[in-house]
Design a protein around this motif. Structure first.
Motif, PDB file in Angstrom:
ATOM      1  N   PRO A  77      -6.881  -6.415   5.842  1.00  0.00           N
ATOM      2  CA  PRO A  77      -7.023  -5.942   7.112  1.00  0.00           C
ATOM      3  C   PRO A  77      -8.432  -6.231   7.511  1.00  0.00           C
ATOM      4  CG  PRO A  77      -6.335  -4.203   5.406  1.00  0.00           C
ATOM      5  CD  PRO A  77      -6.459  -5.671   4.422  1.00  0.00           C
ATOM      6  N   LEU A  78      -8.720  -6.441   8.694  1.00  0.00           N
ATOM      7  CA  LEU A  78     -10.015  -6.484   9.178  1.00  0.00           C
ATOM      8  C   LEU A  78     -10.765  -5.144   9.019  1.00  0.00           C
ATOM      9  CD1 LEU A  78     -12.143  -7.757  11.188  1.00  0.00           C
ATOM     10  CD2 LEU A  78     -11.092  -6.700  13.124  1.00  0.00           C
ATOM     11  N   LEU A  79     -10.523  -4.056   8.917  1.00  0.00           N
ATOM     12  CA  LEU A  79     -11.168  -3.016   8.674  1.00  0.00           C
ATOM     13  C   LEU A  79     -10.315  -1.885   7.747  1.00  0.00           C
ATOM     14  CD1 LEU A  79     -13.600  -1.287   9.356  1.00  0.00           C
ATOM     15  CD2 LEU A  79     -12.395   0.059  11.208  1.00  0.00           C
ATOM     16  N   GLU A  80     -10.948  -1.407   6.699  1.00  0.00           N
ATOM     17  CA  GLU A  80      -9.951  -0.447   5.757  1.00  0.00           C
ATOM     18  C   GLU A  80     -10.807   0.663   5.267  1.00  0.00           C
ATOM     19  OE1 GLU A  80      -7.114  -0.831   2.100  1.00  0.00           O
ATOM     20  OE2 GLU A  80      -8.265  -2.579   2.541  1.00  0.00           O
ATOM     21  N   LEU A  81     -10.413   1.908   5.442  1.00  0.00           N
ATOM     22  CA  LEU A  81     -10.977   3.033   5.078  1.00  0.00           C
ATOM     23  C   LEU A  81     -10.201   3.266   3.877  1.00  0.00           C
ATOM     24  CD1 LEU A  81     -11.700   2.857   7.990  1.00  0.00           C
ATOM     25  CD2 LEU A  81     -12.069   5.330   7.752  1.00  0.00           C
ATOM     26  N   ARG A  82     -10.887   3.669   2.635  1.00  0.00           N
ATOM     27  CA  ARG A  82     -10.214   3.783   1.363  1.00  0.00           C
ATOM     28  C   ARG A  82     -10.704   5.426   0.831  1.00  0.00           C
ATOM     29  NH1 ARG A  82     -11.199  -1.812  -1.957  1.00  0.00           N
ATOM     30  NH2 ARG A  82     -10.024  -3.272  -0.498  1.00  0.00           N
ATOM     31  N   GLY A  83      -9.926   6.127   0.578  1.00  0.00           N
ATOM     32  CA  GLY A  83     -10.204   7.658   0.071  1.00  0.00           C
ATOM     33  C   GLY A  83     -11.427   8.207   0.644  1.00  0.00           C
ATOM     34  N   ILE A  84     -11.399   8.307   1.839  1.00  0.00           N
ATOM     35  CA  ILE A  84     -12.575   9.149   2.522  1.00  0.00           C
ATOM     36  C   ILE A  84     -12.253  10.503   2.555  1.00  0.00           C
ATOM     37  CG2 ILE A  84     -13.665   9.307   4.876  1.00  0.00           C
ATOM     38  CD1 ILE A  84     -14.252   6.608   3.614  1.00  0.00           C
ATOM     39  N   ASN A 115      -9.288  12.366   0.884  1.00  0.00           N
ATOM     40  CA  ASN A 115      -8.917  11.004   0.370  1.00  0.00           C
ATOM     41  C   ASN A 115      -8.165  10.366   1.459  1.00  0.00           C
ATOM     42  OD1 ASN A 115      -8.372   9.271  -1.803  1.00  0.00           O
ATOM     43  ND2 ASN A 115      -6.193  10.234  -2.380  1.00  0.00           N
ATOM     44  N   VAL A 116      -8.468  10.276   2.457  1.00  0.00           N
ATOM     45  CA  VAL A 116      -7.733   9.686   3.687  1.00  0.00           C
ATOM     46  C   VAL A 116      -8.106   8.020   3.760  1.00  0.00           C
ATOM     47  CG1 VAL A 116      -7.640   9.294   6.086  1.00  0.00           C
ATOM     48  CG2 VAL A 116      -8.108  11.682   5.059  1.00  0.00           C
ATOM     49  N   ALA A 117      -6.985   7.229   3.943  1.00  0.00           N
ATOM     50  CA  ALA A 117      -6.979   5.760   4.105  1.00  0.00           C
ATOM     51  C   ALA A 117      -6.401   5.420   5.444  1.00  0.00           C
ATOM     52  CB  ALA A 117      -5.855   5.222   3.151  1.00  0.00           C
ATOM     53  N   LEU A 118      -6.867   4.455   5.971  1.00  0.00           N
ATOM     54  CA  LEU A 118      -6.592   3.832   7.192  1.00  0.00           C
ATOM     55  C   LEU A 118      -6.745   2.165   7.073  1.00  0.00           C
ATOM     56  CD1 LEU A 118      -5.797   4.578  10.226  1.00  0.00           C
ATOM     57  CD2 LEU A 118      -8.202   4.496  10.791  1.00  0.00           C
ATOM     58  N   MET A 134      -1.885  12.097  10.500  1.00  0.00           N
ATOM     59  CA  MET A 134      -2.825  13.154   9.649  1.00  0.00           C
ATOM     60  C   MET A 134      -2.538  14.622  10.118  1.00  0.00           C
ATOM     61  SD  MET A 134      -6.500  11.491  10.150  1.00  0.00           S
ATOM     62  CE  MET A 134      -7.203  12.477   8.768  1.00  0.00           C
ATOM     63  N   ARG A 135      -2.723  15.258   8.978  1.00  0.00           N
ATOM     64  CA  ARG A 135      -2.494  16.762   8.921  1.00  0.00           C
ATOM     65  C   ARG A 135      -3.221  17.372   7.773  1.00  0.00           C
ATOM     66  NH1 ARG A 135       3.089  16.936   7.951  1.00  0.00           N
ATOM     67  NH2 ARG A 135       2.975  17.760   5.742  1.00  0.00           N
ATOM     68  N   ASN A 136      -3.913  18.545   8.408  1.00  0.00           N
ATOM     69  CA  ASN A 136      -4.705  19.322   7.472  1.00  0.00           C
ATOM     70  C   ASN A 136      -5.631  18.459   6.769  1.00  0.00           C
ATOM     71  OD1 ASN A 136      -3.107  21.478   8.261  1.00  0.00           O
ATOM     72  ND2 ASN A 136      -1.815  21.128   6.746  1.00  0.00           N
ATOM     73  N   GLY A 137      -6.235  17.420   7.489  1.00  0.00           N
ATOM     74  CA  GLY A 137      -7.451  16.691   6.799  1.00  0.00           C
ATOM     75  C   GLY A 137      -6.920  15.587   6.003  1.00  0.00           C
ATOM     76  N   GLU A 138      -5.600  15.540   5.710  1.00  0.00           N
ATOM     77  CA  GLU A 138      -5.310  14.334   4.848  1.00  0.00           C
ATOM     78  C   GLU A 138      -4.313  13.315   5.772  1.00  0.00           C
ATOM     79  OE1 GLU A 138      -2.821  16.267   1.872  1.00  0.00           O
ATOM     80  OE2 GLU A 138      -4.696  17.224   0.991  1.00  0.00           O
TER      81      GLU A 138
END
Length: 525
Positions: free
Chosen positions: A13-20, A32-35, A227-231
């Motif tokens: 991916p150009l941009l990736e969020l892992r376990g935020i 633990n949000v990923a995108l 997303m739901r409830n911060g996850e």
């Protein structure tokens, strides 16, 4: 229909969020949000109010520092410490409220802080001609032809957003984040924005699109993260996620079957009086399509729908908090104009706002002062309510609603959320309203407080009060309402009597008519 982007040639991916993860005092905002964002796609982020979308964007753009996890750009870790850092990395954001200077020209807004200078000198005079030429060229990339020397305020919001996007292009953005960009746009303006986004997608830009409109989601998206409830609930190709499944994942109704099994708060044998309030063709551009509406004496009317469906917008028009562009309101058969909330209060209408902290409780004032506020506003500032009368009213409703407070003189900010909400309900009850509008009255409070508030509200209806009830908790709407109006994308899309709906059928209506009917068999669940 959008074409699903193939990622075989771009496995990273150009941009990736892992376990935020991100916490605030007493609140776990993200867990633990990923995108993942790929070049040449529109990736839509969806979720109810409080799902964590805004917090995730603020982490991504350097407003917040995450407590855990990492952000990767081109496979390398980054840690933006501010929006300027994020912009320098090629991550630019266009917010719902355009963050530009309306008193400056279009060209100045595009180049503000980075004006081209004559003679190449850092602090030399601004090269106005060059700036205007470059501004025209940037806007032409978006096929926008306007006078760049005119003040930004001369143009509608949609054009102002194009200017904001042009500014992002001017700082070589590779990732464009659009946070609720269509909430104040009409259909033609949305189409203009989407044509621009499609061109940017074709040019290889990665676009993160945050919205709460279903039709727009399916018109522009390649992939959807819910997303739901911060996850993160999940990530899905748009073509493989039905509208019905999307609504179900956002609301999470399937996980809350017990609430639907509970007995109704009343036996359904209510008798209703005449119409208390009627509206015909009531609407406001960019907020609510013209709609007809009525509520009867002794009726609890529920509004169901997603965030942004038009529920709160209708409530604000009925209360005079916003001004309608079209339509009329009749109260007890007489036409009324509510130019400001004071007019509605004088007509015996109360309104508990969904924003308890900013539009409801005045945290530094006492419980007593908060409770008598609306009554004092109706009485007039020059006719102060006697202190003993204030005390008597506050004592009466603290007892009636079971508000837990050491004293009526205790600052309301020191009370729990549930007790603050009860005090705000008391604020309107002391005015003895004919009609009470409750917008998310049980949000953010514990289960027992919810039950106590709704039981009391139901008893008020049985005594003849008309109550308009708005809640994002679908089981609560189904359990409490005598009649339900379902809203979607700023429109009323169905009206149903008690017993005509259950959670599945409401979700189908919210998801969108014929589309939902086709999907109701369980496609993409």
């Amino acid at each position: 229909m959008t074409t699903q982007v193939k990622h075989d040639a771009a496995p990273v991916p150009l941009l990736e969020l892992r376990g935020i993860s991100k916490s605030f005092p007493g609140v776990k905002a993200l867990s633990n949000v990923a995108l993942r964002l790929y070049p040449g796609e529109v990736h839509t982020l969806m979720g109810q109010n409080g799902a964590g979308k805004s917090t995730l964007i603020k982490v991504l753009t350097g407003v917040y520092t995450p407590d855990g996890g990492e952000i990767m750009l081109d496979g390398k870790p980054i840690a933006p410490a501010s929006t300027s850092d994020a912009q320098a990395l090629g991550i630019s954001t266009v917010y719902q409220e355009v963050n530009l200077c309306p008193n400056l020209s279009v060209a100045e807004n595009i180049f503000i802080g980075r004006y081209p200078r004559r003679f190449g000198a850092r602090f030399g005079p601004i090269d106005w001609r060059s700036m205007q030429q470059q501004a025209r060229a940037l806007l032409q990339q978006l096929q926008i032809d306007i006078d760049v020397t005119a003040q930004l305020s001369a143009y509608p919001l949609a054009i102002q957003q194009m200017v904001a996007i042009s500014r992002a292009l001017n700082i070589s953005a590779r990732v464009l984040i659009l946070d609720e960009p269509t909430s104040s746009l009409d259909e033609a303006e949305v189409n203009l924005l989407f044509s621009v986004l499609r061109r940017l997608r074709e040019q290889g830009m990665a676009i993160l699109f945050v919205t709460h409109f279903l039709e727009q989601t399916y018109a522009i998206s390649d992939r959807i993260t819910v997303m739901r409830n911060g996850e993160r609930e999940g990530e899905y190709p748009c073509s493989e996620l039905s509208r019905l499944a999307l609504v179900n994942k956002m609301i999470g109704v399937a996980a809350d079957t017990q609430a639907l099994a509970d007995e109704p708060l009343h036996d359904g044998a209510a008798s209703f009086g005449p119409n208390v309030l009627e509206a015909q063709g009531l609407g406001r551009k960019g907020a609510l399509a013209p709609m007809d509406f009525h509520i009867r004496q002794g009726e609890l009317l529920g509004l169901a729908g997603l965030l942004g469906s038009g529920r709160t917008e209708l409530a604000r028009l009925l209360f005079g908090a916003d001004k309608a562009d079209t339509g009329s309101i009749r109260l007890d058969g007489r036409e009324k104009t509510f130019a400001v909330p004071r007019d509605a209060i004088a007509a015996d209408i109360g309104f508990c706002s969904e924003d308890r902290k900013h539009e409801g409780a005045i945290l530094s004032l006492s419980v007593r002062e908060n409770i008598i506020l609306a009554l004092q506003a109706r009485t007039g500032l020059l006719r102060a309510i006697p202190f003993k009368r204030q005390q008597a009213l506050a004592d009466e409703y603290v007892k009636a609603l079971g508000i837990k407070t050491a004293s009526i003189e205790t600052p309301i900010g020191s009370l729990s959320g549930g007790n603050q909400q009860k005090a705000l309900l008391a604020r309107w009850l002391v005015t003895n309203p004919t009609m009470l509008i409750l917008d998310e009255p049980t949000r953010g409070i514990d289960v027992r407080a919810k039950q106590e508030i709704m039981s009391y509200v139901t008893r008020l209806c049985r005594k003849g009060m008309a109550i308009l009830f708005i809640s994002s908790e679908l089981p609560e709407v189904l359990r409490c309402s005598d009649r339900i109006v379902v809203m979607r994308d700023r429109k009323a899309c169905g009206e149903y009597a008690r017993g005509e709906l259950d959670d599945t059928t409401v979700l189908q209506v919210i998801a969108g008519g014929d589309h939902a009917a086709e999907e109701a068999a369980g496609v993409a669940t």
